[in-house]
Design an enzyme around this catalytic site. Structure first.
Site, PDB file in Angstrom:
ATOM      1  N   ARG A   1       0.821  -1.228   0.000  1.00  0.00           N
ATOM      2  CA  ARG A   1       0.000   0.000   0.000  1.00  0.00           C
ATOM      3  C   ARG A   1       0.853   1.276   0.000  1.00  0.00           C
ATOM      4  NH1 ARG A   1      -3.955  -0.284   4.828  1.00  0.00           N
ATOM      5  NH2 ARG A   1      -2.221  -1.437   5.754  1.00  0.00           N
TER       6      ARG A   1
ATOM      7  N   SER B   1     -22.625   1.126  16.101  1.00  0.00           N
ATOM      8  CA  SER B   1     -21.303   1.488  16.613  1.00  0.00           C
ATOM      9  C   SER B   1     -21.327   2.873  17.247  1.00  0.00           C
ATOM     10  CB  SER B   1     -20.263   1.446  15.495  1.00  0.00           C
ATOM     11  OG  SER B   1     -20.605   2.314  14.459  1.00  0.00           O
TER      12      SER B   1
ATOM     13  N   HIS C   1     -22.032  10.983   7.850  1.00  0.00           N
ATOM     14  CA  HIS C   1     -20.856  11.092   6.987  1.00  0.00           C
ATOM     15  C   HIS C   1     -20.254  12.487   7.053  1.00  0.00           C
ATOM     16  CE1 HIS C   1     -23.458   7.883   5.487  1.00  0.00           C
ATOM     17  NE2 HIS C   1     -22.328   7.234   5.354  1.00  0.00           N
TER      18      HIS C   1
HETATM   19  N1  GLN Z   1     -23.835  -1.704  12.765  1.00  0.00           N
HETATM   20  C1  GLN Z   1     -22.835  -1.099  11.937  1.00  0.00           C
HETATM   21  C2  GLN Z   1     -22.320   0.164  12.603  1.00  0.00           C
HETATM   22  O1  GLN Z   1     -23.067   0.770  13.307  1.00  0.00           O
HETATM   23  C3  GLN Z   1     -23.395  -0.753  10.585  1.00  0.00           C
HETATM   24  C4  GLN Z   1     -22.329  -0.215   9.665  1.00  0.00           C
HETATM   25  C5  GLN Z   1     -22.789   0.013   8.241  1.00  0.00           C
HETATM   26  O2  GLN Z   1     -23.940   0.047   7.927  1.00  0.00           O
HETATM   27  N2  GLN Z   1     -21.864   0.182   7.342  1.00  0.00           N
HETATM   28  O3  GLN Z   1     -21.196   0.556  12.398  1.00  0.00           O
END
Ligand code: GLN
Ligand code: ZN
Length: 753
Positions: A15, A432, A693
């Protein structure tokens, strides 16, 4: 027979490009240092192709970010908001891909490259776009290869694929620009032609659903392309599927050669042979550019034998099915991998050798040790008891239709008295919580053996405790454990399932400097022990509020792994579904009454051709149901998907029959809900009200107004309040501020009619 690849991975076997890019963005290295890394990588990649004995090396396949973005710059197609015209310096180039924070100019959009996990930057075209040639990158890289003594074959994406993947600003019809774009293409070919014998023009769109426009424009476009290339040969490269209805276009393109994908489009060979004009050579992509398995030489040679008998070996080229961009670089780095499994694999470097071997094998006589070695490796994989588990096969055979059904329909389930009691507009999160530096450090220390398992587990417990407390303080209704023990939503499960293995350097570019290291599914999948029960029951023991257990769904695990090529995808998916089903039932047994099974990748697994979507969706939905429907009526099943373009699959999503689904929507200002106007989604839904995001904190008023819009489409008693994805990339202060506003919004709505 000539031999070549369609492109080589550019990130470097360790990488190197990623690290150089990120250092450059943080101003830790200079532009010339970054450029030196790039030129070394190009040289290494050419050397690999050359040393393998391939007849050509690809040029133009290197990119600092993305090859489609590079093509946009070559064509002078740069969105107006950047007020730039080509040539751009590197700083300006990265602004297109990553946005210009200083001047608040958003980045160009990124989306998936056909059905791969690679993302390209979507070209933006408007009335004001004035295409102008900027051939510098392609010409200088091609000259660079020549100066080093290599035989270059420049690679460009063709005009029809380019325009098909472009978006018109404000509804502008991008095809209006075809004449101008084509003129630039012709100029480019004229300028490149003196430096090479061949130019590869990629038109993968021919293997997908092409518009009537493409069909109409194809012949006149290629007449001009071929004329512009003059003495230089053109290869029309198609991949990712068969050509099907577009074969007639491809064979009448006038190009000097046609490349077809014989891995994902094997069945087209007969038709191609019947229609290939005598003036055209055929390049067959027989070595898989998207997977990591050794090519079965005996099988490949049978095909080549037949082909060379029909066409003559002078008219036949051997190649990779598509660019090797989608495979890791070099298997030699995998010193820790189990030697038996390693003997079954080939990465990009090894694939170059395979291609050369296949191109020579029919003519070669004498030493056949490489062939014998290959036969032994293929046989060992085919017969290995590590691959085949009769018990898994037996369980698969015993799946009954009842196993795909909840006990009662949703309407009845929601009346179930034992269900967790929740207020109107229940609040929750996607799973998360911030993966802080501390968490990452501890995980690394544990991985390196610097701290023991007991100490690491204590640390995770503390984290879970803290996360549960925080959620109680914030007043959320359905809590989660926060996933601090998980590095990645697929790897975490793969590591605990039989049939998976992991590489150390099996990185593949996803976009820009971002790479992923997909797990390898090599054998039948089973679950030796419960995977999440301990952490989740621990979290539940800390609170009286219902705790939602988090699992990754079978389709997502499938889509984000390298999978077996000796079983249909559908079968592998079913095996995964059974393993997840067991986990769901164990969780229920252990008192977890709300279980979320994430299917973030459901729409990624879609085949490139639309007419095959139905079949895929059917088995994908069945796999989800197999994983989730074993529970009693009082257990609530959730699922989560983080994208909003699902108007076309909304019925399949409803067919998954999850009690609750959380989806992205805040970025599109609930536009996604438009699809609920025509289709009444029967169950509960949590349209994301916070775009995780971005670092922006949504205000209470804003969340209220988003939810009110949602109420126009979905009855309020079926609406949940949640962010649009997991919070692992966010930090704590934003998380607390945003959740506070979310909870306040839900409370306010509860008091309003
Ligand atoms: N349960 C995961 C989180 O909360 C879902 C992640 C995702 O949808 N990419 O990180
Ligand atoms: Zn998500």
């Amino acid at each position: 027979m000539k031999s070549h690849v369609l492109g080589f991975p550019r990130i470097g076997s360790k990488r190197e490009l990623k690290f150089a890019l990120e250092a450059f963005w943080k101003q830790k290295i200079t532009q010339s240092e970054l450029e030196a890394t790039a030129s070394n990588l190009r040289k290494t990649n050419w050397q690999i192709q050359h040393n393998a004995g391939l007849d050509y090396v690809c040029t133009g396949d290197f990119s600092f970010y993305d090859q489609i973005l590079d093509m946009s710059i070559t064509l002078g197609v740069i969105p107006e908001r950047f007020q730039q015209s080509a040539p751009l310096d590197l700083q300006e180039y990265f602004k297109l891909a990553r946005g210009d924070a200083e001047n608040n100019i958003p980045a160009m959009e990124m989306t998936k490259w056909f059905n791969t996990n690679y993302h390209y930057i979507v070209p933006e075209i408007s009335t004001c776009t004035t295409p102008r040639l900027n051939a510098e990158r392609l010409i200088s890289q091609t000259k660079e290869a020549i100066a080093l003594g290599f035989n270059p074959k420049p690679v460009i994406v063709g005009p029809l694929t380019y325009l098909s993947l472009s978006k018109g600003d404000g509804g502008y019809d991008v095809w209006e620009k075809l004449p101008e774009v084509l003129a630039v293409y012709c100029q480019l070919l004229k300028e490149l032609a003196p430096y090479c014998q061949w130019i590869q023009i990629d038109e993968p769109i021919l293997c997908a659903d092409v518009s009537a426009q493409v069909r109409k424009e194809f012949a006149p476009t290629y007449e001009r392309i071929v004329a512009a290339a003059g003495e230089c040969n053109t290869m029309l490269a198609t991949y990712f599927d068969n050509l099907d209805d577009n074969l007639d276009l491809a064979v009448s393109s006038g190009c000097s050669a046609l490349h077809i994908d014989l891995v994902r489009g094997q069945e087209q060979l007969g038709r191609v042979l019947a229609q290939l004009p005598e003036t055209m050579l055929l390049s067959v992509g027989i070595v898989d550019g998207r997977n990591i398995w050794k090519t079965d030489y005996v099988r490949a040679l049978k095909v080549l034998e037949k082909l060379s008998a029909e066409l003559g070996s002078e008219r036949l080229w051997v190649g990779s099915s598509c660019s090797l961009l989608h495979t890791p670089v070099d298997l030699l780095n995998e010193v820790k991998l189990d030697p038996e499994i390693r003997s079954w694999l080939a990465f990009a470097v090894q694939k170059c050798h395979e291609i050369k071997f296949l191109s020579m094998a029919l003519a070669a006589s004498g030493d056949d040790s490489e062939l014998r070695e290959n036969i032994a490796a293929i046989a060992s994989r085919r017969n290995s008891s590590r691959v085949h588990n009769p018990q898994v096969k037996e369980r698969l055979d015993k799946i009954t239709p009842e196993m795909l059904q909840r006990q009662s329909p949703y309407a009845q389930r929601k009346e179930e008295k034992d269900r967790p009691v929740l207020p109107e507009f229940p609040t929750t999160t996607i799973g998360s919580f911030p993966q802080t530096k501390e968490i990452r450090q501890q995980r690394l220390a544990f991985k390196k053996g610097e701290i023991g398992e007991a100490e690491y587990n204590e640390f995770i417990k503390d984290q879970i405790g803290m996360i549960v407390r925080k959620q109680e303080e914030l007043g959320l209704d359905v809590l989660v454990h926060g996933e601090p023990e998980r590095n990645d939503m697929v790897e975490y499960f793969g590591q605990q399932l039989a049939g998976f293995c992991f590489t150390d350097f099996g990185w593949v570019q996803s976009y820009g400097s971002r790479c992923v290291k997909p797990p390898v599914i090599f054998g039948d999948i089973s679950r030796p022990a419960a995977m999440t029960v301990e952490w989740l029951t621990y979290a539940q023991s800390l609170t009286d509020k219902p705790l939602k257990g988090m699992l990754t769904g079978p389709v997502t695990i499938l889509c984000w792994s390298f999978i077996r090529d000796d079983l249909p995808r559908e079968t592998v998916c079913k095996q995964l579904a059974l393993a997840i089903r067991d986990e769901v039932l164990d969780l229920e047994q252990a008192g977890i009454r709300i279980i979320q099974i994430d299917e973030a990748a459901l729409s990624e697994g879609m085949p490139v051709k639309q007419r095959e979507h139905g079949v895929y969706l059917e088995w994908a939905v069945d796999a989800f149901r197999l994983a989730t429907t074993g529970v009693t009526d009082s257990t609530q099943i959730h699922t989560h998907m983080c994208y909003s373009k699902f108007n076309t699959i909304i019925e399949s999503i409803a067919a998954m029959d999850a009690d609750v689904i959380s989806i992205e929507s805040s970025r599109s200002k609930m536009r996604l809900l438009d699809c609920f106007r025509d289709f009444e989604y029967p169950n509960e839904i949590g349209p994301g009200v916070w775009d995780i995001h971005s670092p922006r904190i949504p205000s209470t008023e804003e969340i209220i107004s988003l939810l009110k819009r949602a109420c126009e489409y979905i009855p309020r008693e079926r609406i949940w309040v949640n962010p649009d994805c997991g919070l692992k990339t966010r930090d704590w202060p934003e998380t607390i501020a945003s959740i506070t506003n979310m909870v306040a919004a839900a409370k306010a709505l509860r008091t309003q009619e």
